[in-house]
Design a protein around this motif. Structure first.
Motif, PDB file in Angstrom:
ATOM      1  N   ASN A   1       0.785  -1.248  -0.046  1.00 58.97           N
ATOM      2  CA  ASN A   1      -0.106  -0.186  -0.008  1.00 58.97           C
ATOM      3  C   ASN A   1       1.032   1.166  -0.110  1.00 58.97           C
ATOM      4  O   ASN A   1       1.984   1.315   0.311  1.00 58.97           O
ATOM      5  CB  ASN A   1      -0.934  -0.021   1.411  1.00 58.97           C
TER       6      ASN A   1
ATOM      7  N   ARG B   1       0.185   5.747   0.733  1.00 59.48           N
ATOM      8  CA  ARG B   1      -0.663   6.862   0.993  1.00 59.48           C
ATOM      9  C   ARG B   1       0.014   8.058   0.990  1.00 59.48           C
ATOM     10  O   ARG B   1       1.480   7.930   1.580  1.00 59.48           O
ATOM     11  CB  ARG B   1      -1.591   6.550   2.634  1.00 59.48           C
TER      12      ARG B   1
ATOM     13  N   SER C   1      -4.575   7.626  -1.208  1.00 58.84           N
ATOM     14  CA  SER C   1      -3.835   6.336  -1.214  1.00 58.84           C
ATOM     15  C   SER C   1      -4.350   5.138  -1.928  1.00 58.84           C
ATOM     16  O   SER C   1      -5.442   5.241  -2.675  1.00 58.84           O
ATOM     17  CB  SER C   1      -4.088   5.874   0.390  1.00 58.84           C
TER      18      SER C   1
ATOM     19  N   GLU D   1      -4.628   1.268  -1.596  1.00 59.15           N
ATOM     20  CA  GLU D   1      -4.307   0.004  -0.933  1.00 59.15           C
ATOM     21  C   GLU D   1      -4.338  -1.384  -1.683  1.00 59.15           C
ATOM     22  O   GLU D   1      -4.999  -1.205  -2.811  1.00 59.15           O
ATOM     23  CB  GLU D   1      -5.494   0.124   0.021  1.00 59.15           C
TER      24      GLU D   1
END
Length: 728
Positions: A681, A683, A697, A699
């Motif tokens: 991930n 962000r 972000s 994910e």
């Protein structure tokens, strides 16, 4: 060294931020008054408002999960049941602004109440790992999750203080659409804060790469009033998982003097109908079992009034605060089998009153006493009926709980802190609790023919804790803590009637005693000049007289007909004892002022003994953790991180989990198991200007298909989340 330029000072005010990794961080949950984290002999995880904004959680369950030390189970998209150190559900306590959210029907199965707390309204969250019964009483066996909402801010100048906040957020995996508005209006002595948040989720899309067992190949739909099985055009979309939610908060603050404040808070949360996804994917004889299974609107209302005086010359206290609160919880369940004309409705309404009086007194320069009293009263109303969807006729059926049941708790506690020098802090405390509940089964006896008409259950408990925090220098801190804890039977334990799993029904049991836990924790924190920080802890808990669901009988019968199905009889019983142990390690590496690495890993194990046989504990999560690489300058912050989770094999499952093959992937022998998984991930947060912040972000970049342990719904696949925040 801290420095600030003159041009950056506004209205003569300078606002300082807590250093997240500092031992001198202030926490509240340990005694209900502000204390230095250095003085607490047990581990407390703190999440401040800045971290919450950057994490950008979709629910408060996701906020807890981001801490890296709380494991989250989800039965549906509108869910989030925390697990901490091998405990969960009604063995964990949730508080909001110091008021306990746990009520008389918090169950041993997974609970979703934490999503009622709006993450946009949270100022700080503190997770106390391990027992917290001395301060908080029944249920705080495995930990306490304390949420503190934003306080109205008065103006410290002649001009009024006005602050507004607006947030828009969108997430692709569930087509989430969120809007939030907040307003703070402060005068010299009065201040008001208003928050409103609305969130809409569509059906959640899972990842592309992972076990085929998780896909949704078909679902039940209605065609001209008839139930038919429809092929899912996109098996990655988890049909009938979407819902929406509204959160409202209004708070008023009055500061009569610098040391005396009055706070009034009003909270309201309501969801739409919330499909229970794990019940919609069950099969019976090769066909989907349920045509409908959903929670009705889950609503939570709370109003609390708090008075606090932080300076006094009384012989009884230096600081005092009193909190009175009223809460109302409403929830319901509706289900109908495939091609059945009978729809079952069950609804619960809980009214809860509570009062807390907490005091702090300095007995000497080195000794402080914290003490208080608490009273809690719950009344449970429960109703149920059966509806024929063809002719709309209705008839009464067995309710989930005995209607009109009550649960009361009264307690007194004391906790003393002795600090002989700046290196050593001793803390020790005791609590006496008396709990009484009453349930009238006369209405349900029409259907169940119980051998008793009513039940009054009384329980008392004396629990204690003792701990020491030793910091011989700025590098080392040792923590050692021992405690006892308890959980008194509630109405859910004593009087519930429900289908716990396919082919089984739980019936009331009037002969229950409290369960007790005895545990210890040893922690070591090493801080090498704020460059490398290591934080470790190991713990052990013994749970005796554990309240667990076991097979039983009703009037000698081991099977009864419930909602049209022949079902095995079960009940909650003091039928077990368990041993839970674990190890946690966290690390921070600060390469420079802009670049750091953080990592957390948790190992938990446990066994449970029933009838001389040892089996794994149900709520012991797989080993899990995360690793973050964070870079930050004045306007931009970027976080690349991994979340990871170990395998839990079939032979590591509790017996109750082995029977839920529809939740899990199947191994090569055809047995259910929980596979390992990871997500990659990233962000970022960019300060566009003084008023506007953009957070984005991605994910699960590699689009993994996975489920967290014991969950009934798969986690999101690749998910782009974008939010924009405007502050003025």
């Amino acid at each position: 060294m801290f420095a600030i330029k003159k041009k950056d000072i506004k209205k003569g005010q300078v606002f300082l931020e807590t250093k997240a990794e500092g031992l001198d961080e202030i926490v509240i949950s340990a005694s209900k008054f502000e204390e230095s984290k250095r003085d607490i002999p047990k581990k407390i995880v703190s999440i401040n408002a800045q971290a919450i904004q950057f994490n950008n959680p979709q629910t408060s369950a996701d906020l807890l999960e981001a801490s890296g030390q709380v494991y989250i189970q989800k039965s549906q998209l509108g869910g989030g049941s925390p697990m901490i150190r091998g405990f969960s559900t009604n063995r964990l306590l949730i508080t909001v602004d110091g008021v306990r959210m746990n009520n008389a029907i918090f169950r041993g199965g997974n609970i979703q109440n934490v999503i009622s707390i709006d993450p946009f309204s949270i100022q700080t969250t503190e997770v106390s790992l391990g027992a917290g019964n001395v301060i908080y009483g029944s249920d705080a066996i495995g930990g306490v999750m304390s949420f503190y909402t934003h306080k109205p801010q008065v103006s410290y100048s002649k001009e009024s203080f006005v602050k507004t906040e607006a947030v828009l957020r969108h997430a692709t995996a569930s087509n989430e659409k969120t809007g939030h508005l907040g307003l703070n209006y402060g005068l010299k002595k009065w201040a008001f804060i208003s928050n409103a948040t609305y969130t809409s989720f569509d059906d959640l899309r899972m990842g592309s790469h992972g076990p085929k067992d998780y896909v949704r190949p078909e679902f039940v739909a209605s065609n001209n009033g008839d139930d038919v099985v429809v092929r899912n055009s996109n098996p990655l979309v988890q049909k009938f998982s979407g819902y929406n939610q509204m959160n409202l908060m209004q708070k008023v603050r009055y500061e009569s003097k610098e040391e005396l404040t009055f706070d009034l808070g009003v909270f309201y949360t309501a969801t739409s109908d919330n499909p229970r996804y794990d019940r919609l994917i069950r099969y019976r004889n090769g066909t989907l079992r349920s045509a409908e299974w959903y929670y009705g609107p889950q609503t939570w209302f709370m109003t609390n009034f708090n008075v606090i005086k932080l300076s006094s010359h009384s012989n009884l206290y230096d600081k005092i605060q009193a909190t009175a609160a009223y809460q109302n919880f409403q929830e319901s369940r509706t289900d109908r089998d495939f091609q059945s004309s009978i729809r079952n409705h069950r609804a619960e309404n809980v009214n809860a009153l509570s009062f807390n009086l907490d005091l702090e007194k300095g007995l000497s320069r080195r000794t402080k006493l914290f003490y208080g009293i608490e009273y809690v009263y719950n009344k449970v109303n429960s109703e149920a009926f059966q509806e024929n969807i063809e002719n709309f006729e209705t008839q009464a059926i067995v309710t989930r709980y005995p209607n009109g049941s009550t649960w009361q708790s009264a307690a007194v506690y004391g906790n003393i802190k002795y600090k002989p020098n700046n290196q050593v802090v001793f803390q020790s405390g005791m609590r006496y609790n008396y709990v009484v509940s009453h349930a009238d089964f006369s209405e349900n006896n029409v259907f169940l023919n119980l051998p008793f008409r009513a039940s009054t259950n009384r329980a008392s408990a004396l629990t204690g804790s003792a701990g020491v925090s030793w910091s011989p220098n700025n590098t080392i801190q040792w923590r050692l803590n021992a405690s006892s804890a308890f959980r008194a039977p509630n109405i859910d334990d004593i009087g519930k009637v429900f289908d716990s799993e396919p082919g089984a029904v739980v019936v009331p049991n009037e002969s229950l005693m409290p369960e007790y836990a005895y545990g210890g924790e040893l922690g070591l924190r090493l801080n090498f000049d704020d460059i490398l920080i290591l934080d470790t802890a190991t713990y052990y808990t013994y749970l005796n007289n554990a309240l667990v669901r076991r097979h039983g009988d009703l009037n000698g019968e081991t099977e009864i007909v419930y909602d049209g199905d022949l079902s095995e009889v079960q009940s909650i019983q003091n039928a077990s004892k368990s041993w839970i142990y674990g190890f946690e390690i966290g690390a921070q590496v600060h390469f420079n002022n802009s670049f750091k690495l953080t990592s957390q890993y948790n190992i938990t194990g446990g066994t449970e003994e029933t009838d001389g046989i040892e089996v794994p504990v149900r709520h012991v999560a797989p080993n899990f953790g995360n690793t973050h690489l964070v870079w930050q300058n004045k306007c931009l912050k970027v976080d690349g991180y991994l979340n990871y989770n170990n395998t839990l094999d079939f032979n590591q499952f509790a017996p109750s989990e082995k029977e839920k093959d529809y939740l899990y992937a199947l191994d090569q022998n055809g047995n259910p198991y929980s596979p390992s998984w990871y997500t990659l991930n990233i962000r970022s947060q960019y300060q566009i200007n003084k008023a506007t912040t953009l957070t984005a972000s991605i994910e699960n970049i590699t689009d993994q298909r996975y489920r967290t342990y014991s969950s009934g719904i798969s986690s999101p696949g690749r998910n782009l989340i974008v939010s924009i925040t405007y502050n003025l």
